[in-house]
Scaffold this motif. Structure first.
Motif, PDB file in Angstrom:
ATOM      1  N   SER A 182      -5.949   0.326   2.439  1.00 35.09           N
ATOM      2  CA  SER A 182      -5.248   0.809   1.246  1.00 35.09           C
ATOM      3  C   SER A 182      -4.350   1.987   1.583  1.00 35.09           C
ATOM      4  O   SER A 182      -3.257   2.126   1.035  1.00 35.09           O
ATOM      5  N   GLN A 201       2.684  -1.448  -6.283  1.00 28.51           N
ATOM      6  CA  GLN A 201       1.479  -0.674  -5.987  1.00 28.51           C
ATOM      7  C   GLN A 201       1.571   0.060  -4.648  1.00 28.51           C
ATOM      8  O   GLN A 201       0.744   0.908  -4.339  1.00 28.51           O
ATOM      9  N   ALA A 202       2.572  -0.316  -3.830  1.00 33.76           N
ATOM     10  CA  ALA A 202       2.704   0.312  -2.514  1.00 33.76           C
ATOM     11  C   ALA A 202       3.187   1.732  -2.697  1.00 33.76           C
ATOM     12  O   ALA A 202       4.153   1.983  -3.406  1.00 33.76           O
ATOM     13  N   ILE A 203       2.507   2.675  -2.105  1.00 35.14           N
ATOM     14  CA  ILE A 203       2.873   4.064  -2.330  1.00 35.14           C
ATOM     15  C   ILE A 203       2.711   4.922  -1.084  1.00 35.14           C
ATOM     16  O   ILE A 203       3.539   5.763  -0.776  1.00 35.14           O
ATOM     17  N   PHE A 204       1.652   4.694  -0.298  1.00 36.19           N
ATOM     18  CA  PHE A 204       1.290   5.688   0.706  1.00 36.19           C
ATOM     19  C   PHE A 204       2.240   5.725   1.899  1.00 36.19           C
ATOM     20  O   PHE A 204       2.541   6.788   2.414  1.00 36.19           O
ATOM     21  N   GLN A 206       5.328   5.207   1.891  1.00 34.54           N
ATOM     22  CA  GLN A 206       6.482   5.958   1.428  1.00 34.54           C
ATOM     23  C   GLN A 206       6.192   7.468   1.443  1.00 34.54           C
ATOM     24  O   GLN A 206       7.033   8.266   1.859  1.00 34.54           O
ATOM     25  N   PHE A 382      -1.622  14.090  -2.647  1.00 37.54           N
ATOM     26  CA  PHE A 382      -2.361  12.877  -3.001  1.00 37.54           C
ATOM     27  C   PHE A 382      -3.822  13.002  -2.589  1.00 37.54           C
ATOM     28  O   PHE A 382      -4.718  12.590  -3.320  1.00 37.54           O
TER      29      PHE A 382
ATOM     30  N   LYS B 341      -2.544   5.268  -9.869  1.00 34.12           N
ATOM     31  CA  LYS B 341      -1.917   4.857  -8.610  1.00 34.12           C
ATOM     32  C   LYS B 341      -0.561   4.198  -8.870  1.00 34.12           C
ATOM     33  O   LYS B 341       0.428   4.510  -8.222  1.00 34.12           O
ATOM     34  N   ARG B 342      -0.552   3.323  -9.875  1.00 35.48           N
ATOM     35  CA  ARG B 342       0.699   2.653 -10.220  1.00 35.48           C
ATOM     36  C   ARG B 342       1.738   3.670 -10.675  1.00 35.48           C
ATOM     37  O   ARG B 342       2.914   3.595 -10.318  1.00 35.48           O
ATOM     38  N   ASN B 344       1.905   6.871  -9.843  1.00 34.19           N
ATOM     39  CA  ASN B 344       2.395   7.627  -8.693  1.00 34.19           C
ATOM     40  C   ASN B 344       3.390   6.823  -7.876  1.00 34.19           C
ATOM     41  O   ASN B 344       4.369   7.360  -7.366  1.00 34.19           O
ATOM     42  N   ALA B 345       3.111   5.509  -7.752  1.00 34.26           N
ATOM     43  CA  ALA B 345       4.055   4.653  -7.028  1.00 34.26           C
ATOM     44  C   ALA B 345       5.380   4.609  -7.774  1.00 34.26           C
ATOM     45  O   ALA B 345       6.460   4.671  -7.168  1.00 34.26           O
ATOM     46  N   ALA B 348       7.385   7.709  -7.271  1.00 29.07           N
ATOM     47  CA  ALA B 348       7.960   7.845  -5.932  1.00 29.07           C
ATOM     48  C   ALA B 348       9.188   6.960  -5.750  1.00 29.07           C
ATOM     49  O   ALA B 348       9.970   7.174  -4.831  1.00 29.07           O
ATOM     50  N   GLN B 349       9.348   5.950  -6.615  1.00 28.20           N
ATOM     51  CA  GLN B 349      10.460   5.004  -6.409  1.00 28.20           C
ATOM     52  C   GLN B 349      11.823   5.623  -6.743  1.00 28.20           C
ATOM     53  O   GLN B 349      11.937   6.334  -7.719  1.00 28.20           O
TER      54      GLN B 349
END
Lengths: 426, 349
Positions: A182, A201-204, A206, A382, B341-342, B344-345, B348-349
């Motif tokens: 994850s 859902q991809a965040i880390f 980045q 985070f 989480k969503r 935060n994503a 960040a976009q």
């Protein structure tokens, strides 16, 4: 510090020369020297032992224990012993047989009796959003016991949904790769392979990339500002140099929080910096310096400047001005002399300062939280949020682990290119 | 050697004496609250009268609302606090994680006497607060009439501030997109609903300044960094009453939430903690807080005890209860972590 001081390397070299001259007794002498060396080493190790022990106890062990949470999470396995048994032969596709449903029902009931039901619900929910209320609802229905357990289980659509059982099955293994994957925006897919999580859902990755970019930008900025300043301090008379050094060190002794708060006052929309820019006519409109990347980099650069400057300065101080004069007298133009005589000698200090700043920037927390905008939060923010707000310490451990690996790898590359003994910190 | 032994004995005796002294002073209740004007109000309304009535000394501690610290205490088995104030969503989280004690309401007050959703398994309500919209009428020429006006950038241009958290913002986004208040959580439980909420937030993403701490919204308004902000009503009212700020509060479409108090697992004085919970859960005592900060009581029967001049400023004053939404704790317990989480994503976009 000077290159002329004897170093540890000298002794073995002397041994070798000597042994070449007198091969017969060389072996026993070398062995005697090694023995003497060993004694020295043991003595110095013994002197350092209290410190090493303290480091291991107060620093090493807690770090290892905390990081182990990234891969070791026995909550689900402990809570579902019968289900684990029943799933041993399951091939992982479709639904398991009724025995597994019954085992799960029995496990749920025993968890409720023991008062650990909520912990199980939370752990499952971390991997499968929405699982929490389903677990609690099913438990209440099982407790009512007006229907056979199997019927209760089959009546809740959640337990027959396609994604549920693979997650339960993966949870029955205490050692898990779930959190580390994850942390890299990856997950197991239903075929047993690893895939990227959906883009929303991809965040880390980045965030890691952003952390490295901000750290690199700040390092570059401190170098551009710090190098000429260090040169200035190294070349002015001693009295003036002392005053300049104090001017550099004064903010260094002030808490980061205070300096960050001061920057928020300066950078805000109706703050001093914007007032000044308007008054000078540089800007036509008030700039958004707060809650922006540019404001973050300005504040971090200010805080990090001494860390880059001091190693550079300490190296520059040792370079004799006569060397440059010698280069001129041999016909070098100023730039050539700078490039071929001055720069190679300053280089270790520059690398040390930049490495120090870069690695410190990777762990920045308070400045991005206060000055950065929503899209300027670095990886530490985070990690802090998973520790304090989400209470998902497994995820925090996984992110910390990845950050530590990146940092060590970077340090390793630097050390490899430059050689650690050439790094000059102060 | 003898001297060393004697000293050792003296040291041991002194330690024992101090420990005993501590045991003798056991009538001490340690409460951790999240500071600021809110803790001051609790001190005046509850801590001091309670100490006076019972002789139990209250030791106050402060923290920033993060349960991580409490979890560390419980995990290591060293819990120096008896009571901790928490948000509703945190009560559920702490309950699930086994950090908070499950409460025995027979020792506090009948559960049905509390406003719905303010008496939970692991936490009992202290007060009701509103997530509202605040603005400075000197800056905004046209007054917003609903919290949902925050999504209208043509009528109200300029930066606006929202809490850096998905809760409340997603609810408001759906309501602004035409979902009825009663259906908000059902829609938000579906992936399409979540997408719809984020799409609505997309429309103002460039204009948002995000806040983390409750003290920030009044500061952001005062420094004119933003033209309007979402906020906890008490913080804005505090700035109006104490600092003479010219701000106005918009109550229409507010979201109603509760502050809670809970007992951490392994607390040393659970009996005293229950005594305190029973004390503040009496309707006339529960209503006293409203005189010091504009947060309303959670006891249904406390309304008549609220000081008449305090009543109109409360989030659950009759005038403010025309269009509102009660935050759904269970929903956020289930989907909170995923939506954070969503969110935060998305940020960040």
């Amino acid at each position: 510090m000077s290159a002329f001081e004897p170093t540890k390397l000298d002794r073995p070299r002397a041994t070798r020369d000597w042994s070449a001259a007198n091969a017969g007794t060389a072996k026993s002498v070398a062995a005697a020297l090694r023995r003497a060396d060993l004694g020295d080493r043991l003595r110095s190790l013994a002197l350092a032992a209290p410190l090493l022990l303290l480091l291991a106890l107060s620093f090493g062990i807690p770090i290892v224990l905390l990081l182990s949470r990234a891969v070791y999470d026995p909550t689900i396995a402990d809570a579902l012993p019968q289900t684990s048994q029943a799933l041993v032969g399951w091939n992982g596709t479709g639904l398991p047989d009724d025995a597994a449903f019954l085992a799960l029902a029995a496990d749920l009931r025993s968890n409720q009796a023991k008062g650990t039901a909520y912990e199980l619900a939370k752990s499952l929910n971390a991997r499968l959003p929405g699982a929490r209320s389903q677990v609690l609802k099913t438990m209440r229905q099982l407790e009512a016991a007006d229907r056979p357990p199997l019927e209760v289980m089959k009546a809740v659509p959640f337990w027959s949904a396609p994604g549920t059982w693979p997650v339960i099955e993966s949870g029955t293994h205490s050692v898990t790769s779930f959190y580390l994957l994850s942390a890299l925006d990856l997950r197991w897919n239903s075929d047993g392979g690893i895939e990227r999580v959906p883009p929303e859902q991809a965040i880390f990755l980045q965030v890691f990339m952003r952390t490295f970019l901000v750290a690199a930008a700040v390092t570059l900025a401190t170098l551009i500002l710090g190098f000429p300043l260090a040169y200035l301090i190294a070349s002015v008379p001693k009295g003036l140099a002392a005053i300049l050094i104090v001017a550099v060190l004064l903010p260094f002794w002030t808490s980061i929080l205070v300096r960050t708060a001061a920057w928020t006052v300066l950078l805000q929309k109706f703050g001093l910096v914007n007032d000044l820019l308007l008054w000078l006519g540089v800007a036509n409109d008030r700039l958004d310096l707060m809650y922006s990347r540019i404001g973050l980099i300005i504040a971090m650069t200010h805080i990090q400047l001494p860390f880059t400057l001091l190693p550079i300065y300490s190296v520059m101080r040792t370079i004799q001005p006569s060397q440059m004069k010698a280069a001129y007298s041999l016909g070098a133009k100023p730039f050539t002399a700078f490039r071929r005589v001055y720069l190679p000698q300053v280089f270790p200090g520059v690398m040390a300062g930049c490495l120090l700043t870069f690695i410190l920037c990777l762990g920045y927390y308070i400045t991005p939280a206060l000055i950065g905008g929503a899209s300027d939060q670095l990886i530490s923010n985070f990690i802090a949020s998973y520790v304090n707000v989400e209470l998902n310490w497994e995820m925090a451990a996984a992110l910390s682990f990845i950050l530590l690996v990146f940092t060590l790898a970077l340090f390793g590359i630097f050390a490899r290119i430059l050689g650690l003994d050439r790094l000059k910190l102060v | 050697m003898k001297i060393a032994n004697a000293r050792l004995f003296a040291f041991a005796a002194a330690t024992a004496f101090i420990t005993m002294g501590h045991a003798a002073l056991a009538d001490e209740l340690s409460i951790m609250a999240s500071g600021g004007a809110w803790q001051d109000a609790q001190r005046k309304a509850w801590f001091e009268p309670f100490s006076k009535d019972t002789g139990i000394k209250i030791v106050e501690q402060e923290y920033l609302g993060d349960l991580g610290k409490v979890k560390a205490m419980v995990d290591t088995g060293n819990v120096p606090i008896d009571l901790v104030t928490v948000e509703t969503a945190t009560v559920l989280q702490g309950c699930d994680a086994g950090i908070l004690e499950r409460l025995d309401y027979s020792r506090i007050a009948p559960r049905e006497k509390f406003i719905e959703g303010s008496a939970l398994d692991c936490g009992v309500g202290l007060d009701a607060y509103g997530d509202v919209l605040a603005y400075d009428p000197n800056v905004l020429k046209q007054a917003p009439t609903s919290v949902l006006d925050i999504f209208d950038t043509t009528k109200f241009p300029g930066k606006r501030a929202m809490r850096k958290f998905p809760a409340q913002n997603l609810e408001w986004a759906l309501m602004a997109d035409g979902v009825a208040a009663a259906d908000v959580y059902a829609v938000l439980a579906t992936p399409e609903g979540v997408n719809r909420a984020f799409k609505k937030l997309d429309t103002i993403k460039q204009d948002i300044v995000w806040w983390d701490a409750g003290a920030q919204p009044p500061q952001l308004l005062a420094s004119k960094e933003v033209v309007m902000t979402t906020a906890w009503n008490g913080r804005i009212q505090n700035a109006i009453d104490k600092d003479g700020a010219p701000f106005k509060i918009v109550w229409n479409n507010q979201i109603l939430e509760y502050d809670m108090i809970a007992i951490p697992k392994g607390a040393k004085n659970p009996d005293l903690a229950y005594k305190y919970l029973a004390y503040i859960s009496q309707p006339e005592i529960n209503a006293k807080l409203a005189s010091y900060i504009t947060y309303g009581p959670v006891r249904i029967d406390a309304a008549s005890f609220v000081a008449p001049d305090a009543l109109p400023k409360l989030p659950n004053a009759p005038d403010h209860m025309t269009a509102y939404l009660v935050a759904d704790t269970e929903f956020w317990g289930d989907y909170g972590e995923d939506l954070v989480k969503r969110f935060n994503a998305w940020l960040a976009q």
